[in-house]
Design an enzyme around this catalytic site. Structure first.
Site, mmCIF file in Angstrom:
data_model
loop_
_atom_site.group_PDB
_atom_site.id
_atom_site.type_symbol
_atom_site.label_atom_id
_atom_site.label_comp_id
_atom_site.label_asym_id
_atom_site.label_seq_id
_atom_site.Cartn_x
_atom_site.Cartn_y
_atom_site.Cartn_z
ATOM 1 N N MET A 1 0.857 -1.195 0.000
ATOM 2 C CA MET A 1 0.000 0.000 0.000
ATOM 3 C C MET A 1 0.890 1.242 0.000
ATOM 4 O O MET A 1 0.457 2.322 0.401
ATOM 5 C CB MET A 1 -0.934 -0.011 1.205
ATOM 6 C CG MET A 1 -1.894 -1.207 1.185
ATOM 7 S SD MET A 1 -3.442 -0.930 2.050
ATOM 8 C CE MET A 1 -2.861 -0.622 3.703
ATOM 9 N N GLY A 2 2.133 1.102 -0.433
ATOM 10 C CA GLY A 2 3.045 2.245 -0.460
ATOM 11 C C GLY A 2 3.544 2.581 0.938
ATOM 12 O O GLY A 2 3.516 1.735 1.838
ATOM 13 N N HIS B 1 9.326 -3.808 3.323
ATOM 14 C CA HIS B 1 8.868 -4.009 1.938
ATOM 15 C C HIS B 1 10.063 -4.278 1.015
ATOM 16 O O HIS B 1 10.020 -5.129 0.136
ATOM 17 C CB HIS B 1 8.162 -2.751 1.418
ATOM 18 C CG HIS B 1 6.916 -2.382 2.146
ATOM 19 N ND1 HIS B 1 6.823 -1.282 2.972
ATOM 20 C CD2 HIS B 1 5.694 -2.969 2.164
ATOM 21 C CE1 HIS B 1 5.604 -1.196 3.462
ATOM 22 N NE2 HIS B 1 4.893 -2.203 2.995
ATOM 23 N N GLN C 1 -10.328 -2.569 2.456
ATOM 24 C CA GLN C 1 -9.888 -3.188 3.711
ATOM 25 C C GLN C 1 -9.912 -2.220 4.890
ATOM 26 O O GLN C 1 -9.448 -2.546 5.974
ATOM 27 C CB GLN C 1 -8.516 -3.849 3.549
ATOM 28 C CG GLN C 1 -7.360 -2.904 3.308
ATOM 29 C CD GLN C 1 -6.098 -3.650 2.893
ATOM 30 O OE1 GLN C 1 -6.003 -4.151 1.778
ATOM 31 N NE2 GLN C 1 -5.106 -3.743 3.781
ATOM 32 N N ASP D 1 2.404 -9.264 9.309
ATOM 33 C CA ASP D 1 0.960 -9.470 9.165
ATOM 34 C C ASP D 1 0.730 -10.970 8.983
ATOM 35 O O ASP D 1 0.327 -11.438 7.916
ATOM 36 C CB ASP D 1 0.436 -8.675 7.965
ATOM 37 C CG ASP D 1 0.615 -7.188 8.166
ATOM 38 O OD1 ASP D 1 -0.101 -6.605 8.990
ATOM 39 O OD2 ASP D 1 1.513 -6.600 7.528
HETATM 40 O O1 PAF Z 1 -0.187 -5.722 3.867
HETATM 41 C C1 PAF Z 1 -0.569 -4.833 3.074
HETATM 42 O O2 PAF Z 1 0.127 -3.852 2.820
HETATM 43 C C2 PAF Z 1 -1.943 -4.967 2.433
HETATM 44 O O3 PAF Z 1 -2.851 -5.561 3.289
HETATM 45 C C3 PAF Z 1 -1.910 -5.675 1.074
HETATM 46 C C4 PAF Z 1 -1.452 -7.124 1.209
HETATM 47 C C5 PAF Z 1 -0.985 -4.949 0.111
HETATM 48 C C6 PAF Z 1 -3.312 -5.697 0.453
HETATM 49 O O4 PAF Z 1 -3.810 -4.420 0.263
#
Ligand code: PAF
Length: 284
Positions: free
Chosen positions: A34-35, A41, A65, A154
Site C-alpha cells: 500500500m506504499g 517491503h 480493507q 501481518d
Molecule cells: O499488507 C498490506 O500492505 C496490504 O494488506 C496488502 C497485502 C498490500 C493488500 O492491500
C-alpha cells in the site's frame, strides 16, 4: 546504478509488460504493497529477486480493507519516494492503479476466506480480510506472477492469503518474508510514522512485552496467565486499549490454552498508542 522502475496504471499495461518478460523466459515475482514503504517491503523485493528474474510491486491503498472510521484518508502516500526506493531494491515495474480502475462502478464481488480469518484481526476489523482477500486475488489474477511475497508481521494476513490462493487454485507460490525490526525491536510498519516521539519511545515496550511473554510460554507457564499479565504490562507501559495478546496455532489460527503452550503456537498482539494501532507476533 539503480533506475526508477516503470510505472503502469492499467491492467492492460501491466499484462503487456509481464507478457513481454515471459516471452524472454523470465520468472515474475509480485510484492503487493500500500506504499509508504520501509525496509520490510524492500526486503521482500530483494527476496523476490532470489525467486524470480523480475519483481513487480503494486502500490494501492485499498479502500475495501478499511472501515469507514479507519485511516484510509490519512494513510501515508508518496509515490515518488516509493518508486526511488523500489528502484534501488531492484524492482523493475510498479503497478499503481486508481481506485476507479480497481473497483469500477458496479463492482460487486468479494472473496471471503473463513477459518483462519475468524479470530483476532477478523474479530476486531470485520471488513479487513474480505478487503485484503479480494484485492490480493485481483492482483494475483492481473499480474499472474510465479511467486508473491508477504511479510510475517501481518502473519494472519499471510495465512488468509495462502488459504485463498490454494482454494482458488491460483498458480502462484506464496512466500513469507521475516519481520524486519528497528534497533529497539519495534516491527517496521508504515503506521509507525503516525507515532510522536514520546509514543515512539513507548512503542518499544510492545516487542519487549512480547519477548517476555514468549520466554515464559517457552518454559511452560500457563498460557492464560501469561496472556493476562502481558496485557497488564502493556497497559502499565501506556498502551490502551490492548485489542488482544493471545496464543493461537500458527497454521490453523485455533485459539490455544489454558495450560502449557503446545508446539506450533504463535503469540499475537495488537494494541493502541493514542490513535495508532500496532500489531506484532512471534513464534513460540
Ligand atoms: O499488507 C498490506 O500492505 C496490504 O494488506 C496488502 C497485502 C498490500 C493488500 O492491500
Amino acid at each position: 546504478m539503480s533506475r526508477n522502475p516503470m510505472i503502469v496504471r492499467t491492467v492492460a499495461d501491466l499484462r503487456r509488460q509481464v507478457a513481454a518478460w515471459r516471452a524472454e523466459g523470465s520468472r515474475i515475482a509480485l510484492v503487493p504493497t500500500m506504499g509508504a514503504l520501509h525496509e520490510g517491503h524492500l526486503s521482500l523485493v530483494r527476496l523476490g529477486l532470489r525467486h524470480a528474474d523480475r519483481v513487480v510491486a503494486s502500490i494501492f491503498v485499498n479502500p475495501a480493507q478499511f472501515a469507514p472510521h479507519e485511516d484510509f484518508d490519512a494513510y501515508p502516500r508518496g509515490e515518488g519516494r516509493d518508486a526511488a526506493l523500489l528502484g534501488e531494491a531492484g524492482c523493475q515495474l510498479i503497478f499503481a492503479p486508481s481506485v476507479k480502475d480497481m473497483y469500477p462502478p458496479g463492482f460487486s464481488t468479494q472473496v471471503a476466506v473463513t477459518g483462519v480469518s475468524a479470530p483476532l484481526e477478523g474479530q476486531k476489523r470485520p471488513q479487513f480480510f474480505g478487503g485484503v482477500a479480494t484485492v490480493v486475488s485481483k492482483l494475483l489474477i492481473q499480474c499472474a506472477p510465479d511467486v508473491a511475497l508477504f511479510g510475517e508481521k501481518d502473519y494472519q494476513q499471510l495465512l488468509v492469503i495462502r488459504r485463498m490462493a490454494t482454494d482458488l487454485d491460483l498458480p502462484v507460490e506464496i512466500i513469507a518474508g521475516p519481520t524486519l525490526r528497528e534497533a529497539d525491536g519495534l516491527a517496521m510498519s508504515s503506521r509507525n510514522a503516525y507515532l510522536d516521539p514520546q509514543q515512539r519511545e513507548i512503542a518499544a515496550g510492545l516487542p519487549a512485552a512480547l519477548a517476555r511473554a514468549v520466554e515464559r510460554l517457552r518454559t511452560g507457564d500457563d498460557t492464560g496467565t501469561v496472556e493476562a499479565e502481558g496485557v497488564k504490562a502493556l497497559e502499565a507501559a501506556g498502551f490502551g486499549p490492548v485489542d488482544y495478546l493471545q496464543v493461537h496455532d500458527g497454521q490453523t489460527m485455533e485459539r490455544l490454552g489454558p495450560g502449557p503452550t503446545p508446539p506450533g503456537a504463535r503469540l499475537f498482539v495488537a494494541a493502541w498508542l493514542g490513535k495508532t494501532r500496532l500489531i506484532d507476533n512471534w513464534t513460540i
